[in-house]
Write a protein that holds these residues in place. Sequence first.
Motif, PDB file in Angstrom:
ATOM      1  N   ASN A 140      -3.477  -1.280  10.492  1.00  0.00           N
ATOM      2  CA  ASN A 140      -4.617  -0.844  11.298  1.00  0.00           C
ATOM      3  C   ASN A 140      -4.389   0.524  11.934  1.00  0.00           C
ATOM      4  O   ASN A 140      -5.342   1.293  12.133  1.00  0.00           O
ATOM      5  N   LEU A 141      -3.120   0.821  12.262  1.00  0.00           N
ATOM      6  CA  LEU A 141      -2.815   2.043  13.006  1.00  0.00           C
ATOM      7  C   LEU A 141      -2.567   3.258  12.113  1.00  0.00           C
ATOM      8  O   LEU A 141      -2.697   4.392  12.569  1.00  0.00           O
ATOM      9  N   ILE A 142      -2.203   3.042  10.864  1.00  0.00           N
ATOM     10  CA  ILE A 142      -1.779   4.151  10.008  1.00  0.00           C
ATOM     11  C   ILE A 142      -2.992   4.954   9.523  1.00  0.00           C
ATOM     12  O   ILE A 142      -4.081   4.414   9.311  1.00  0.00           O
ATOM     13  N   ARG A 143      -2.796   6.233   9.336  1.00  0.00           N
ATOM     14  CA  ARG A 143      -3.859   7.077   8.790  1.00  0.00           C
ATOM     15  C   ARG A 143      -3.913   6.946   7.272  1.00  0.00           C
ATOM     16  O   ARG A 143      -3.039   6.326   6.645  1.00  0.00           O
ATOM     17  N   GLU A 144      -4.907   7.554   6.679  1.00  0.00           N
ATOM     18  CA  GLU A 144      -5.022   7.563   5.229  1.00  0.00           C
ATOM     19  C   GLU A 144      -3.808   8.275   4.619  1.00  0.00           C
ATOM     20  O   GLU A 144      -3.419   9.360   5.047  1.00  0.00           O
TER      21      GLU A 144
ATOM     22  N   LYS B  61      -6.535   2.759   2.393  1.00  0.00           N
ATOM     23  CA  LYS B  61      -5.906   3.977   2.925  1.00  0.00           C
ATOM     24  C   LYS B  61      -4.832   4.539   1.987  1.00  0.00           C
ATOM     25  O   LYS B  61      -4.259   5.592   2.250  1.00  0.00           O
ATOM     26  N   GLU B  62      -4.552   3.812   0.911  1.00  0.00           N
ATOM     27  CA  GLU B  62      -3.502   4.210  -0.042  1.00  0.00           C
ATOM     28  C   GLU B  62      -2.193   4.484   0.714  1.00  0.00           C
ATOM     29  O   GLU B  62      -1.575   5.544   0.613  1.00  0.00           O
ATOM     30  N   VAL B  63      -1.783   3.476   1.474  1.00  0.00           N
ATOM     31  CA  VAL B  63      -0.623   3.611   2.358  1.00  0.00           C
ATOM     32  C   VAL B  63       0.667   3.608   1.536  1.00  0.00           C
ATOM     33  O   VAL B  63       0.831   2.828   0.586  1.00  0.00           O
ATOM     34  N   ASP B  64       1.573   4.464   1.905  1.00  0.00           N
ATOM     35  CA  ASP B  64       2.906   4.532   1.280  1.00  0.00           C
ATOM     36  C   ASP B  64       3.831   3.599   2.066  1.00  0.00           C
ATOM     37  O   ASP B  64       4.167   3.867   3.216  1.00  0.00           O
TER      38      ASP B  64
ATOM     39  N   PRO C 137       3.338  -7.538  12.982  1.00  0.00           N
ATOM     40  CA  PRO C 137       3.665  -6.109  12.920  1.00  0.00           C
ATOM     41  C   PRO C 137       3.110  -5.411  11.678  1.00  0.00           C
ATOM     42  O   PRO C 137       2.670  -4.256  11.747  1.00  0.00           O
ATOM     43  N   ILE C 138       3.109  -6.090  10.539  1.00  0.00           N
ATOM     44  CA  ILE C 138       2.583  -5.493   9.307  1.00  0.00           C
ATOM     45  C   ILE C 138       1.074  -5.305   9.416  1.00  0.00           C
ATOM     46  O   ILE C 138       0.524  -4.257   9.022  1.00  0.00           O
ATOM     47  N   ILE C 139       0.383  -6.309   9.941  1.00  0.00           N
ATOM     48  CA  ILE C 139      -1.071  -6.199  10.099  1.00  0.00           C
ATOM     49  C   ILE C 139      -1.414  -5.061  11.052  1.00  0.00           C
ATOM     50  O   ILE C 139      -2.313  -4.247  10.787  1.00  0.00           O
TER      51      ILE C 139
ATOM     52  N   PRO D 268       8.479 -10.385   8.162  1.00  0.00           N
ATOM     53  CA  PRO D 268       7.763 -10.728   6.925  1.00  0.00           C
ATOM     54  C   PRO D 268       6.948  -9.546   6.423  1.00  0.00           C
ATOM     55  O   PRO D 268       6.554  -8.669   7.194  1.00  0.00           O
ATOM     56  N   MET D 269       6.705  -9.527   5.138  1.00  0.00           N
ATOM     57  CA  MET D 269       5.929  -8.436   4.546  1.00  0.00           C
ATOM     58  C   MET D 269       4.795  -9.003   3.690  1.00  0.00           C
ATOM     59  O   MET D 269       4.689  -8.741   2.494  1.00  0.00           O
ATOM     60  N   ASP D 270       3.947  -9.792   4.340  1.00  0.00           N
ATOM     61  CA  ASP D 270       2.740 -10.290   3.680  1.00  0.00           C
ATOM     62  C   ASP D 270       1.668  -9.231   3.877  1.00  0.00           C
ATOM     63  O   ASP D 270       0.935  -9.225   4.866  1.00  0.00           O
ATOM     64  N   ILE D 271       1.604  -8.307   2.945  1.00  0.00           N
ATOM     65  CA  ILE D 271       0.801  -7.102   3.117  1.00  0.00           C
ATOM     66  C   ILE D 271      -0.646  -7.367   2.697  1.00  0.00           C
ATOM     67  O   ILE D 271      -0.922  -7.652   1.519  1.00  0.00           O
ATOM     68  N   PRO D 272      -1.581  -7.289   3.647  1.00  0.00           N
ATOM     69  CA  PRO D 272      -2.995  -7.481   3.285  1.00  0.00           C
ATOM     70  C   PRO D 272      -3.494  -6.321   2.434  1.00  0.00           C
ATOM     71  O   PRO D 272      -3.206  -5.156   2.715  1.00  0.00           O
ATOM     72  N   ARG D 273      -4.233  -6.628   1.401  1.00  0.00           N
ATOM     73  CA  ARG D 273      -4.687  -5.572   0.482  1.00  0.00           C
ATOM     74  C   ARG D 273      -5.526  -4.524   1.221  1.00  0.00           C
ATOM     75  O   ARG D 273      -5.384  -3.324   0.994  1.00  0.00           O
ATOM     76  N   SER D 274      -6.394  -4.998   2.060  1.00  0.00           N
ATOM     77  CA  SER D 274      -7.159  -4.075   2.899  1.00  0.00           C
ATOM     78  C   SER D 274      -6.600  -4.195   4.309  1.00  0.00           C
ATOM     79  O   SER D 274      -6.388  -5.302   4.789  1.00  0.00           O
TER      80      SER D 274
END
Length: 725
Positions: free
Chosen positions: A259-263, A285-288, A253-255, A274-280
């Motif tokens: 991919n789906l979120i806008r800038e 996108k400087e996601v909040d 779900p995090i990945i 889990p929240m293993d957040i990929p850097r890219s």
Amino acid sequence: MKQVAQNKKTGEMSIEEVPVPNVQSGLVLVKNRASVISAGTEKTTIDNRKSSFIERAKSQPDDVKKVIDEVKRAGLLATYKRVMSKLDSLAPLGYSSAGDVIAVDPSIDDIEIGDRVACAGAAYAYHSDVILVPRNLVARIPEDVSYETAAYSTVATIALQGIRQAEPTLGETVVVIGLGLLGQLTAQMLQANGCNVVGVDLDRTVIDLANNTGAAMALHPHDDDVLGAVMGITRGHGADSVIVTAGTKSNDPIILAGNLIRERGKVIIVGATPMDIPRSPFYQKEVDIRISRSYGPGRYNSVYEEKGHDFPIGYVRWTENRNMQAFLNLAASGKVDTDVLTTHRFPVDDALKAYELIEGEKTEPYIGLVITYDEALDTEAKPEPAAETSAPAEKKGDPLTVGFIGAGSFASGFLVPHLHDMSDVTLDIVCNRTGLTASDMRNKFGFRKSSTDTAEVYGEAGIGTVFVGTRHGDHAENVVNALNSGKNVFVEKPLALNEEELAQVEAAIKANRESGLNNVMMVGFNRRFAPLVKEMRAFFQPRHQPVIVHYYVNAGYLPKDHWTHDPKDGGGRIIGEVCHFIDTIQYLTGETPVRISAENMFTDNEQVVNHDNVNIHFRLSGGSLGIVSYVCNGDSSIPKERITMSSANRTAVMDNFESLILARDGKQSSKKGTGDKGHKNEVQAFMQAIRDGKSELISIESMLATTRATFAAVKSLQDKQTVAL
């Protein structure tokens, strides 16, 4: 009444018959009409309790570390007893319900008997016929909203708080990943807010449901082109927000959200994922990224939830309670439909069948699981007896027949087992604020009856002795009631929280003595009964010179909002716990405090109570000196308690009730202990004193002196001067 419960040790589920709770300060008594099972949250809890201890340890490393630290501080035996006592008990389930108010504490003036209310709280809104709920966790149900719909309020409020974190505006596109109960409610409320909702789930059943209830589209992440669909609906920009409501061990779900979120869009984490957040692409996108906490502001805040202090709307627009009201208003206007979510309904007698679905024992699709309750129930609420100091009743009851008030883990681990082992002692009534805990202790130790009404204990003619193991703020009142009922009483420390309470206790003792009853009253100062403490005292006998005793206590940190720090419930750690160490010093010296001075560490750390790090100095009646160093900032690898005592070229050092060094004339000897703090010995000694017809075990003067010494220590800290007793 009936209540759904699970055994913490075995994981076994059950429907328990438990006593109806009584109204208490700041609380509302509610007859449930419906409650909703939060399948994801409750399944996680249930599965954890059904797993092996090794599996639990692997999944809860922080809890394991706490246990290891406690072993280092308090010793293996004490920690083992405490942990096993907590495990071998029943736990309630449920946190979202609705019903009718049947009693209200007089301090609450905006809720009335007969009001229909939604209820929230993992410690309150149980799957139970009757529940006791704080004022800020109940919300009135609008006229056109059913009990069943209102019972969804807590789950819906969790969804709503996630939406508030996303701060969506009219026309935005929001992706909801996870279309279970939480996701469906999120999708419906986003639609009511004027958003375009795209749902994503692995289950075709819930995908179809979302499509049928107004989502712009609901898709399968593997079978459908989710990215293409989102880019198409947003003209290639991506979703304004992604709300993750899935409960899974996968990081997918995090990945997908990245991919789906806008800038500069927002990703909100609501579900347990889990929240293993990929850097890219999150960096590019400087996601909040935001994590939504439960029902909203006020959650986990004891002042708001337990004490009923609301946050002004001008400063906190959406609290837990106001979020509940917002959902109920949406339901009343028809903008949220819970009927389409309810797949199963179970009367409370059949509630375990619902958990068979959750656990996969039955393979039926489900979303909303509702438990229903009979409308009729004998729920007459009885007020708790008030403390009085009138003349005591004539002595009555068998002194070896025991009533127990307060059935927490300490009582069930350190007091009741020793009474249970006495063949001539009868365990009659156990009373506790929560009926499930009382019922659990009744079944575990063979009490005749469980209750939530202390008046039953005092009014039972057969009971001659009462044990009190409640929170500190109820101690003095229960001692007074026990003595005025002509019963012996053992009360856990402290005896009282202030001079007014202590005066009531003294008056009750005096009236009891003057009437000729001479009931035994004892405070649970167990350390004087510990084997190594007794040997330490004996080492200095006969004693012809004063002594110096230093008692070092590595107490450990307690959060500021812990009930022990509450002036009414706990009285603070000096009154609530340091009394133990003052009593031990009195026992070792045979002297009472006559003058006290105290100094606390000062820190600007707002999470620390300054009085929790303190040195207290006592001048004792025979010329001896006592020092208590009580700290909460020590390392957990250091044992919790150390006593050093010196006099006439003799020194004794005891560490954590596990070792004792005795030094005299240049020679040392040592003794090993088991960590025994004297709990068994004190219970046995108390009951033997009753058998022998004694009126005292620890002198009344000594127990009063200990209590007043704690008051004096607090006053010394406040006034910054020495206090004479």
